[in-house]
Motif scaffolding. Sequence first.
Motif, PDB file in Angstrom:
ATOM      1  N   ALA A   1      -1.276  -3.349  -9.049  1.00 25.66           N
ATOM      2  CA  ALA A   1       0.137  -3.088  -8.748  1.00 25.66           C
ATOM      3  C   ALA A   1       0.453  -3.460  -7.308  1.00 25.66           C
ATOM      4  O   ALA A   1       1.501  -4.066  -7.016  1.00 25.66           O
ATOM      5  N   ALA A   2      -0.451  -3.120  -6.377  1.00 27.78           N
ATOM      6  CA  ALA A   2      -0.259  -3.500  -4.977  1.00 27.78           C
ATOM      7  C   ALA A   2      -0.305  -5.016  -4.831  1.00 27.78           C
ATOM      8  O   ALA A   2       0.464  -5.600  -4.043  1.00 27.78           O
ATOM      9  N   PHE A   3      -1.193  -5.659  -5.571  1.00 28.45           N
ATOM     10  CA  PHE A   3      -1.286  -7.119  -5.592  1.00 28.45           C
ATOM     11  C   PHE A   3       0.064  -7.719  -6.001  1.00 28.45           C
ATOM     12  O   PHE A   3       0.590  -8.620  -5.334  1.00 28.45           O
TER      13      PHE A   3
ATOM     14  N   ILE B   1       0.834  -1.201   0.000  1.00 27.89           N
ATOM     15  CA  ILE B   1       0.000   0.000   0.000  1.00 27.89           C
ATOM     16  C   ILE B   1       0.870   1.253   0.000  1.00 27.89           C
ATOM     17  O   ILE B   1       0.621   2.205  -0.747  1.00 27.89           O
ATOM     18  N   ALA B   2       1.911   1.238   0.836  1.00 31.96           N
ATOM     19  CA  ALA B   2       2.812   2.388   0.895  1.00 31.96           C
ATOM     20  C   ALA B   2       3.522   2.597  -0.433  1.00 31.96           C
ATOM     21  O   ALA B   2       3.726   3.733  -0.887  1.00 31.96           O
ATOM     22  N   GLY B   3       3.894   1.485  -1.087  1.00 29.34           N
ATOM     23  CA  GLY B   3       4.588   1.581  -2.363  1.00 29.34           C
ATOM     24  C   GLY B   3       3.743   2.221  -3.447  1.00 29.34           C
ATOM     25  O   GLY B   3       4.280   2.855  -4.367  1.00 29.34           O
ATOM     26  N   GLN B   4       2.440   2.073  -3.347  1.00 28.59           N
ATOM     27  CA  GLN B   4       1.516   2.668  -4.325  1.00 28.59           C
ATOM     28  C   GLN B   4       0.881   3.962  -3.816  1.00 28.59           C
ATOM     29  O   GLN B   4       0.044   4.546  -4.495  1.00 28.59           O
TER      30      GLN B   4
ATOM     31  N   SER C   1      -7.981   3.031  -8.083  1.00 29.45           N
ATOM     32  CA  SER C   1      -8.087   2.501  -9.445  1.00 29.45           C
ATOM     33  C   SER C   1      -7.711   1.025  -9.477  1.00 29.45           C
ATOM     34  O   SER C   1      -6.961   0.521  -8.626  1.00 29.45           O
ATOM     35  N   GLY C   2      -8.260   0.336 -10.479  1.00 33.95           N
ATOM     36  CA  GLY C   2      -7.922  -1.059 -10.653  1.00 33.95           C
ATOM     37  C   GLY C   2      -6.443  -1.275 -10.897  1.00 33.95           C
ATOM     38  O   GLY C   2      -5.860  -2.260 -10.449  1.00 33.95           O
ATOM     39  N   GLU C   3      -5.813  -0.323 -11.608  1.00 35.51           N
ATOM     40  CA  GLU C   3      -4.376  -0.438 -11.882  1.00 35.51           C
ATOM     41  C   GLU C   3      -3.569  -0.368 -10.592  1.00 35.51           C
ATOM     42  O   GLU C   3      -2.600  -1.119 -10.402  1.00 35.51           O
ATOM     43  N   GLN C   4      -3.980   0.521  -9.672  1.00 32.80           N
ATOM     44  CA  GLN C   4      -3.278   0.626  -8.399  1.00 32.80           C
ATOM     45  C   GLN C   4      -3.431  -0.646  -7.574  1.00 32.80           C
ATOM     46  O   GLN C   4      -2.471  -1.117  -6.951  1.00 32.80           O
TER      47      GLN C   4
ATOM     48  N   TYR D   1       2.745  -7.239  -3.279  1.00 36.15           N
ATOM     49  CA  TYR D   1       2.496  -8.179  -2.178  1.00 36.15           C
ATOM     50  C   TYR D   1       2.974  -9.578  -2.550  1.00 36.15           C
ATOM     51  O   TYR D   1       3.659 -10.252  -1.764  1.00 36.15           O
ATOM     52  N   GLN D   2       2.653 -10.015  -3.768  1.00 33.49           N
ATOM     53  CA  GLN D   2       3.018 -11.361  -4.183  1.00 33.49           C
ATOM     54  C   GLN D   2       4.532 -11.506  -4.319  1.00 33.49           C
ATOM     55  O   GLN D   2       5.096 -12.554  -3.993  1.00 33.49           O
ATOM     56  N   GLU D   3       5.182 -10.466  -4.797  1.00 30.29           N
ATOM     57  CA  GLU D   3       6.650 -10.494  -4.890  1.00 30.29           C
ATOM     58  C   GLU D   3       7.286 -10.608  -3.508  1.00 30.29           C
ATOM     59  O   GLU D   3       8.295 -11.315  -3.335  1.00 30.29           O
ATOM     60  N   ALA D   4       6.686  -9.944  -2.525  1.00 31.77           N
ATOM     61  CA  ALA D   4       7.200 -10.036  -1.156  1.00 31.77           C
ATOM     62  C   ALA D   4       7.031 -11.453  -0.613  1.00 31.77           C
ATOM     63  O   ALA D   4       7.928 -11.992   0.053  1.00 31.77           O
TER      64      ALA D   4
END
Length: 266
Positions: free
Chosen positions: A136-138, A80-83, A130-133, A141-144
Amino acid sequence: AYLIETRKVKAGEITAVTFTNKAAQEMRSRLEGQLGSKQAVRRIQIGTFHSICYDILKKQGIPFVMADEAEMLEMAREAIAGQNLKLKPSRLLRYISQRKAGLSQAEANLNGDEAVTSDGAEKSSEPQVSGEQLEAAFRTYQEALTGAGALDFDDLLLRALTIAEAGEACEPFRYLLVDEFQDINPVQYRLIRAWNRAGRELFVIGDPDQAIYGFRGTDAKCFERLAEDEPELETIRLEQNYRSTPQILGGAGAVISVNPGPVRSL
């Protein structure tokens, strides 16, 4: 018990899927009392979707750790912070879970959630995102999760689905029995179909009028979908009610009569 005692099916060929660990334990206890053999019951695969998938991954030798709730929330906060989003971590996790369960971006989009103010007016329960945000957060998170070598609960099902659709680990699913069928999501439906691909029999039980987990991605139309996918499906309707008075059945019948599907008669 009928499969084992009357039809002489091997216990190791049976899987029973429940929706809670408590229900699985109760099923084991009842079977031990009826069969008189703890050893036979131990050979039956009884558990939730998640516990069965966990065991499958372990038997396949796949290295992983389970992310706990605190870790998932922290990864969600960082995403969330990243976006630069104004969003509760728990709400992002719910969105991610819906997406992993098989819902489209539009179906899972949290912008559709509404709250009601004290004066009765509706307002959005979350700031518009937005769906894009969200996507991107998704991904963040998955990369983490991947970087930590961890899986969340939805990943357990997805990893096991990959194995099942490759045709592996079929033996315990020769006879597959699934409880609370109305509460499954699209990924769980695919798991059932994949597990049953080399199976002999599939038995599901549930009530579409008791489907209350749509917000988690479940779909009561799974009954119709199964009938389409299995043309030889036999449906048995349990219409004798042993729990309720006629007055309660009459009231309940009036409420659920507006639901789609055939006329209900209890």
